[in-house]
Design a protein around this motif. Structure first.
Motif, PDB file in Angstrom:
ATOM      1  N   ALA A  28      10.329 -17.075 -17.275  1.00 28.77           N
ATOM      2  CA  ALA A  28      11.268 -16.627 -16.244  1.00 28.77           C
ATOM      3  C   ALA A  28      10.644 -16.693 -14.851  1.00 28.77           C
ATOM      4  O   ALA A  28       9.432 -16.508 -14.693  1.00 28.77           O
ATOM      5  CB  ALA A  28      11.721 -15.199 -16.546  1.00 28.77           C
ATOM      6  N   LEU A  29      11.473 -16.976 -13.877  1.00 26.47           N
ATOM      7  CA  LEU A  29      11.046 -17.020 -12.484  1.00 26.47           C
ATOM      8  C   LEU A  29      10.687 -15.603 -12.040  1.00 26.47           C
ATOM      9  O   LEU A  29      11.466 -14.669 -12.225  1.00 26.47           O
ATOM     10  CB  LEU A  29      12.188 -17.563 -11.624  1.00 26.47           C
ATOM     11  N   ARG A  30       9.513 -15.445 -11.473  1.00 29.18           N
ATOM     12  CA  ARG A  30       9.057 -14.119 -11.037  1.00 29.18           C
ATOM     13  C   ARG A  30       9.249 -13.988  -9.530  1.00 29.18           C
ATOM     14  O   ARG A  30       8.648 -14.723  -8.755  1.00 29.18           O
ATOM     15  CB  ARG A  30       7.601 -13.908 -11.438  1.00 29.18           C
ATOM     16  N   ILE A  31      10.092 -13.035  -9.174  1.00 31.70           N
ATOM     17  CA  ILE A  31      10.464 -12.857  -7.772  1.00 31.70           C
ATOM     18  C   ILE A  31       9.915 -11.545  -7.218  1.00 31.70           C
ATOM     19  O   ILE A  31       9.984 -10.503  -7.867  1.00 31.70           O
ATOM     20  CB  ILE A  31      12.001 -12.876  -7.613  1.00 31.70           C
ATOM     21  N   PRO A  41      19.368  -3.578  -3.969  1.00 32.70           N
ATOM     22  CA  PRO A  41      19.987  -3.436  -5.295  1.00 32.70           C
ATOM     23  C   PRO A  41      21.152  -4.395  -5.510  1.00 32.70           C
ATOM     24  O   PRO A  41      21.253  -5.030  -6.567  1.00 32.70           O
ATOM     25  CB  PRO A  41      20.443  -1.972  -5.321  1.00 32.70           C
ATOM     26  N   ALA A  42      22.020  -4.506  -4.509  1.00 37.09           N
ATOM     27  CA  ALA A  42      23.174  -5.390  -4.649  1.00 37.09           C
ATOM     28  C   ALA A  42      22.788  -6.855  -4.595  1.00 37.09           C
ATOM     29  O   ALA A  42      23.300  -7.673  -5.354  1.00 37.09           O
ATOM     30  CB  ALA A  42      24.196  -5.090  -3.555  1.00 37.09           C
ATOM     31  N   ALA A  43      21.879  -7.191  -3.691  1.00 34.82           N
ATOM     32  CA  ALA A  43      21.581  -8.596  -3.409  1.00 34.82           C
ATOM     33  C   ALA A  43      20.662  -9.265  -4.424  1.00 34.82           C
ATOM     34  O   ALA A  43      20.757 -10.476  -4.631  1.00 34.82           O
ATOM     35  CB  ALA A  43      20.981  -8.724  -2.017  1.00 34.82           C
ATOM     36  N   ILE A  44      19.763  -8.500  -5.059  1.00 31.83           N
ATOM     37  CA  ILE A  44      18.800  -9.145  -5.949  1.00 31.83           C
ATOM     38  C   ILE A  44      18.445  -8.331  -7.186  1.00 31.83           C
ATOM     39  O   ILE A  44      18.325  -8.887  -8.281  1.00 31.83           O
ATOM     40  CB  ILE A  44      17.498  -9.511  -5.175  1.00 31.83           C
ATOM     41  N   ALA A  48      19.599  -9.620 -10.986  1.00 25.57           N
ATOM     42  CA  ALA A  48      18.510 -10.104 -11.845  1.00 25.57           C
ATOM     43  C   ALA A  48      18.583  -9.516 -13.244  1.00 25.57           C
ATOM     44  O   ALA A  48      18.089 -10.125 -14.208  1.00 25.57           O
ATOM     45  CB  ALA A  48      17.160  -9.775 -11.210  1.00 25.57           C
ATOM     46  N   ASP A  49      19.195  -8.347 -13.378  1.00 26.24           N
ATOM     47  CA  ASP A  49      19.290  -7.707 -14.701  1.00 26.24           C
ATOM     48  C   ASP A  49      19.975  -8.608 -15.719  1.00 26.24           C
ATOM     49  O   ASP A  49      19.607  -8.621 -16.898  1.00 26.24           O
ATOM     50  CB  ASP A  49      20.077  -6.387 -14.604  1.00 26.24           C
ATOM     51  N   SER A 337      28.977 -10.714  -9.416  1.00 23.65           N
ATOM     52  CA  SER A 337      29.132 -10.539  -7.968  1.00 23.65           C
ATOM     53  C   SER A 337      28.775 -11.846  -7.275  1.00 23.65           C
ATOM     54  O   SER A 337      28.200 -12.764  -7.874  1.00 23.65           O
ATOM     55  CB  SER A 337      28.214  -9.429  -7.467  1.00 23.65           C
ATOM     56  N   THR A 338      29.087 -11.933  -5.997  1.00 23.59           N
ATOM     57  CA  THR A 338      28.717 -13.115  -5.220  1.00 23.59           C
ATOM     58  C   THR A 338      27.202 -13.334  -5.265  1.00 23.59           C
ATOM     59  O   THR A 338      26.719 -14.465  -5.310  1.00 23.59           O
ATOM     60  CB  THR A 338      29.152 -12.955  -3.758  1.00 23.59           C
ATOM     61  N   TYR A 339      26.461 -12.225  -5.274  1.00 25.83           N
ATOM     62  CA  TYR A 339      24.996 -12.318  -5.311  1.00 25.83           C
ATOM     63  C   TYR A 339      24.511 -12.873  -6.645  1.00 25.83           C
ATOM     64  O   TYR A 339      23.486 -13.555  -6.701  1.00 25.83           O
ATOM     65  CB  TYR A 339      24.383 -10.944  -5.064  1.00 25.83           C
ATOM     66  N   ARG A 340      25.242 -12.580  -7.706  1.00 26.72           N
ATOM     67  CA  ARG A 340      24.851 -13.098  -9.030  1.00 26.72           C
ATOM     68  C   ARG A 340      25.099 -14.603  -9.108  1.00 26.72           C
ATOM     69  O   ARG A 340      24.285 -15.352  -9.669  1.00 26.72           O
ATOM     70  CB  ARG A 340      25.621 -12.357 -10.125  1.00 26.72           C
TER      71      ARG A 340
END
Length: 387
Positions: A28-31, A41-44, A48-49, A337-340
């Motif tokens: 997995a990509l580690r950010i 929380p909303a944006a990333i 990511a969950d 969401s748009t972020y997802r």
């Protein structure tokens, strides 16, 4: 009501994204996350969950206790008391940067120099000069750098774009994009009011320019016809509100389309007491045969509608799109969401796959050139950078 719909997104993702936590893949990509900003929380973090190819492995703040608190709240393995420490961590592949506007260029450059891919919050930089320098660096490093205009990855936005591209409604004649926040809802201590951090309503609500350019498929405007700022009382260098009319050349023939944008971080109430809660970010697109109105383009996952009014008959039809659409097909979920959706594309790009949509580096330069031009026309001057 930008702040309100952001808060609603926190709730939406708490119930949906966190409710769909899945096992992470071994590779997995580690950010890493630079800052403990409210948007994280909303944006990333929540998006990511539900992504098996993403692990949020670290978060950094200039205050170690703040970073530790955020790490504990969201189950993030590492917390750092400086951004430099996080960037030196070899196990991190990419970073999400949600620092104040004026700090975007400097820290995105440091992340790229550290060999990290970058998902950079809007606005891309404080001005176009910074944008050009940052883009050159990203290209020289052969790393992914993208401006986080999350709404552009949502199926509803692709649906509107496809309607316009179909030719059914003729050429675009004009556009009007608006985004407001009721007076008194954005505290004066907020970074959005800070000139030295490249604050201002047009900078924060840069979505109105992004949406205009996206649907016109245009670069920077040919001309800013006029621009009028309403300066903040506390600092006249900062625009509390901004109105502007721009002319864009579009299509292969270079037709000119006139576009109006309006941003307001202190929108007056109706009769002084009623907040304009119905004024969600929206864009109206007039074509030769119809008027297309996209309501709540910024957070369409919460609620949106696309209204198409036929000029000949006066009849209005409505459509919505929470999943699929002309680009994603069967991929994705209606509760994303748009972020997802944005995160899905970001991972594709980093993995060397072609994402269904992308905000190009050239587009981000054109975006900042547009903001600079509006600020210059208004008399406020372009925003300064900050180290």
């Amino acid at each position: 009501m930008a702040m309100a719909i952001q808060a609603l997104t926190f709730l939406q993702e708490y119930f949906y994204e966190s409710g769909h936590k899945i096992r992470k893949n071994d590779n997995a990509l580690r950010i890493g996350v630079l800052s403990t900003a409210m948007i994280n929380p909303a944006a990333i973090l929540r998006p990511a969950d539900s992504h098996g190819d993403v692990i949020i492995s670290a978060i950094a703040s200039r205050d170690l206790k703040q970073a530790q608190k955020a790490a504990k709240s969201y189950g993030i393995p590492q917390a750092f008391g400086s951004y430099e420490e996080l960037l030196r961590e070899p196990g991190i592949d990419a970073v999400y940067i949600s620092l104040p506007n004026g700090m975007h260029a400097a820290w995105a450059a440091k992340a790229l120099d550290a060999g990290k891919h970058v998902l950079l919050e809007k606005p891309f930089t404080a001005n176009a000069d910074e944008a050009k320098s940052l883009v050159a660096l990203a290209k020289s490093k052969n790393l992914v750098l993208v401006e986080a205009f999350h709404w552009q990855w949502h199926p509803a936005s692709h649906t509107v774009k496809a309607l316009l591209a179909s030719g059914k409604y003729g050429n675009i004649l004009s556009t009007y994009a608006r985004m407001t926040t009721p007076v008194g809802t954005m505290p004066k201590a907020n970074i959005r009011w800070k000139y030295d951090l490249a604050g201002g309503s047009l900078m924060d609500m840069t979505y109105v320019v992004s949406s205009t350019r996206y649907f016109l498929d245009a670069g920077a405007p040919k001309e800013v016809v006029w621009a009028k700022a309403r300066p903040a009382k506390e600092d006249s260098r900062v625009d509390e509100a901004m109105e502007a009319v721009l002319k864009f050349e579009v299509g292969s023939t270079g037709r000119v389309v006139e576009s109006k944008v309006y941003t307001d971080m202190a929108r007056e109430n109706v009769a002084w007491v009623v907040p304009r809660i119905w004024e969600l970010p929206s864009i109206e697109i007039e074509t030769e045969k119809a008027t297309i109105y996209y309501y709540n383009f910024m957070m369409p996952h919460l609620y949106h509608y696309i209204a198409i009014t036929d000029k000949a008959t006066g009849h209005t039809s409505y459509t919505k799109a929470y999943q699929g659409g002309p680009l994603w097909g069967t991929r994705g979920e209606s509760w994303w969401s748009t972020y997802r959706w944005q995160l899905e594309a970001f991972v594709d790009k980093v993995r060397g796959k072609e994402p269904v949509h992308w905000v190009t580096l050239e587009s981000s330069i054109a975006q900042m050139e547009t903001l600079d031009a509006v600020y210059e026309k208004s008399g406020l001057g372009k925003r300064p950078g900050h180290q």
